[in-house]
Design an enzyme around this catalytic site. Structure first.
Site, short mmCIF file in Angstrom:
data_model
loop_
_atom_site.label_atom_id
_atom_site.label_comp_id
_atom_site.label_asym_id
_atom_site.label_seq_id
_atom_site.Cartn_x
_atom_site.Cartn_y
_atom_site.Cartn_z
N ASP A 1 65.55 7.97 59.33
CA ASP A 1 66.04 7.28 58.03
C ASP A 1 64.81 6.84 57.30
O ASP A 1 64.52 7.15 56.05
CB ASP A 1 67.02 6.31 58.31
N THR B 1 62.74 -1.94 54.60
CA THR B 1 64.05 -1.26 55.41
C THR B 1 64.91 -2.53 55.90
O THR B 1 65.90 -2.23 56.46
CB THR B 1 63.75 -0.23 56.31
N GLU C 1 60.34 -2.69 65.09
CA GLU C 1 61.08 -3.61 64.74
C GLU C 1 60.57 -5.01 64.49
O GLU C 1 60.76 -5.92 63.65
CB GLU C 1 61.92 -4.04 66.12
N GLU D 1 74.22 -0.61 55.71
CA GLU D 1 73.65 0.51 55.02
C GLU D 1 74.98 0.80 54.02
O GLU D 1 74.43 1.41 52.94
CB GLU D 1 73.45 1.72 55.99
N ARG E 1 61.17 -6.61 60.69
CA ARG E 1 61.77 -7.81 60.70
C ARG E 1 60.69 -9.06 60.51
O ARG E 1 61.03 -9.80 59.57
CB ARG E 1 62.67 -7.96 62.02
C1 DMJ Z 1 68.15 -2.49 60.50
O1 DMJ Z 1 67.23 -3.31 61.39
C2 DMJ Z 1 67.14 -1.81 59.64
O2 DMJ Z 1 68.00 -1.50 58.27
C3 DMJ Z 1 66.89 -0.56 59.92
O3 DMJ Z 1 66.34 0.40 59.06
C4 DMJ Z 1 68.02 0.13 60.53
N1 DMJ Z 1 68.71 -0.40 61.61
C5 DMJ Z 1 69.12 -1.98 61.19
C6 DMJ Z 1 70.24 -2.16 60.56
O4 DMJ Z 1 71.28 -1.12 60.70
#
Ligand code: DMJ
Length: 532
Positions: free
Chosen positions: A298, A518, A155, A432, A159
């Protein structure tokens, strides 16, 4: 061009380390590369900007008034989300819009301002200039990296590191680069494991002195803990750029530790070519045989194809790993429901679980992105698959009362793209599905994707907008849902950014120049070697 980076250090060419698996992995507790004293390192920002093929905020005009109006509406939503966060929760991680206060949580180990960092590049791209300055000022004056506490490596990386790096590349403002590098170094103890596969949790406060920071935490986790595929597989894009921008041998070494993850994965046997979600960082073997393209798996797949794209298509090792993984997924997990909907099932020790999480809906966009290259027949098959999955995810939205999709939907016992369990009926402002709409729009220009995106905007306005921000809802199958009192930071980083881009011309954050991490933070494709 301006000077940046620590003096008198030259980074070994990090780019060559991403090409075709040339690099040698550093031992997990290896010494830093010897310092060289040839020329001071600098990252040539001006040259980087000249290497881009399109202006970052686009330059084309001539769109129709409806598209513009829709884009402006999404910009207004971003301003509303930001203004309320600023008013009630600035400096906390998220806004709680019903109680009008901030939420801190325990994911970021004492770091604060997750929403600020996640929002920065979206504010910039949307040309919300004053709001961007407010966010920047908070980073300059209040963003404290001297914190203590257990954080999720994943995270913090996607982020904070992703948000800071992206904003540096977009603006050239030094504060974002230096904060990203400083924070990046704090993450390195995570790699001190017997295999070099990082552990998922790291204490940001307890740094040792030995390189990379010593084994400064308890090893109690080692016997019980396993590392998660989507976590240790989602580091490459950010660490490549940390290495590119720093010239700091410690961060260059960290990149080779990230590359080492591929070596470990290539050695371990994969059941039917599939990658299970849990791996022991101690033994390097799988801990459970659960395979998912949704949560826990994912972004590992996402970062393989994006590593290849980011390397300007030179990282053939990543491309091959992606192709092989997708082939196994197509063969074993892609299914069609009785009603004709294509979905990607999960796999538990050889048994299929006919379920797709909202998280798995990013895969439509990913498969479309990966389909843009390679043999014609395969391209077509993958574009069809991408479109079918995106359409299934759209069905999960249209079959609900709110026109927003549930956290997970199933294809069994007569159900088709609907949640069957009470615990899976919520929607927490996740991106998503609109992420896939954005990629499919850019790659096909089929107007249905803009149409579907606009349906989401309307549903968000109707069911998630409250007086002081946006909130997730607890049940998508009722027209009077209760709110969860949380405006997630990824709503500003991803959901609103992807919606906005869906109504932009293709040259705004062009896919020819940028790869989205992501968390939707744009990182540049390496068109040229920019180390001076
Ligand atoms: C986000 O923090 C990112 O997209 C992560 O890869 C998956 N979950 C959340 C959003 O749903």
């Amino acid at each position: 061009a301006r000077m940046a980076g620590p003096p008198a250090r030259t980074a070994p060419g990090s780019r060559q380390q991403v090409q075709g698996g040339e690099s040698r992995a550093q031992p997990a507790s290896g010494a830093p590369p010897a310092r060289e004293t040839r020329a001071p390192f600098r990252f040539d920002y001006e040259r980087f900007r000249r290497s881009l093929r399109h202006p970052v905020r686009g330059g084309r005009t001539g769109e129709d008034p409806e598209t513009r109006a829709r884009r402006m509406k999404i910009k207004e939503m971003m301003k509303f989300a930001w203004d309320n966060y600023k008013q009630y929760a600035l400096g906390k991680n998220e806004l709680r819009p019903l109680t009008r206060n901030g939420h801190i949580g325990n994911m970021f180990g004492g770091l604060r301002g997750a929403t600020v960092i996640d929002a920065l590049d979206t504010l910039y791209i949307m040309e919300l200039e004053q709001e961007f300055q407010e966010a920047k000022q908070w980073v300059e004056k209040s963003f404290d990296l001297n914190v203590n506490g257990e954080a999720s490596l994943f995270e913090v990386n996607i982020r904070y590191i992703g948000g800071l790096l992206a904003t540096y590349y977009l603006t050239g403002e030094e504060v974002f680069r230096s904060k990203a590098l400083e924070l990046g170094e704090k993450l390195l103890p995570a790699f001190n494991t017997p295999t070099g596969i990082p552990r998922g949790v790291i204490n940001l406060g307890r740094q040792g002195t030995a390189f990379p920071h010593g084994m400064s935490w308890s090893w109690g986790w080692a016997s019980a803990g396993s590392s998660i595929l989507a976590e240790f597989g989602t580091l490459h894009l950010e660490f490549l750029h940390l290495s590119e921008l720093s010239g700091n041998p410690v961060l260059v070494c960290a990149l080779s530790q990230v590359m080492n993850i591929r070596r470990v994965l290539s050695r371990v046997e994969k059941p039917q070519g599939l990658y299970p979600n849990f791996l022991s960082p101690v033994t390097g073997s799988w801990v459970q045989h659960h395979v998912s393209i949704g949560g826990l798996g994912d972004s590992f797949y996402e970062y393989l194809i994006k590593s290849w794209l980011m390397s300007d298509k030179r990282d053939s090792e990543a491309r091959k790993m992606y192709d092989d993984a997708l082939e196994a997924i197509e063969k074993h997990l892609v299914k069609k429901s009785a009603g004709g909907l294509t979905y990607i099932a999960e796999w538990r020790g050889g048994i299929l679980d006919h379920k797709m999480g909202h998280l798995a809906c990013f895969s439509g966009g990913m498969i479309a992105l990966g389909a843009q290259h390679g043999a014609e027949q395969r391209r077509q098959r993958h574009m069809e698959l991408a479109a079918e999955i995106t359409s299934t995810c759209h069905e999960s939205y249209t079959r609900s009362d709110t026109k927003l999709g549930p956290e997970a939907f199933r294809f069994d016992a007569g159900s088709e793209a609907t949640a069957t369990r009470l615990s899976e009926r919520y929607y927490i402002l996740r991106p998503e599905v609109v992420e896939s709409y954005m990629y499919l729009w850019r790659l096909t220009h089929d107007p249905k994707y803009r149409h579907w995106g606009w349906e989401v905007v309307q549903a968000l306005e109707k069911h998630c907008r409250v007086e002081a921000g946006f909130s997730g809802i607890r049940d998508v199958y009722t027209t009077t849902p209760t709110h969860d009192n949380m405006q997630q930071s990824f709503f500003l980083a991803e959901t609103l950014k992807y919606l906005y881009l869906l109504f932009c011309e293709d040259d705004v954050l062009s896919l020819e120049d940028w790869v989205f991490n992501t968390e939707a933070h744009p990182l540049p494709i390496n068109h040229t070697d920019l180390k001076a």
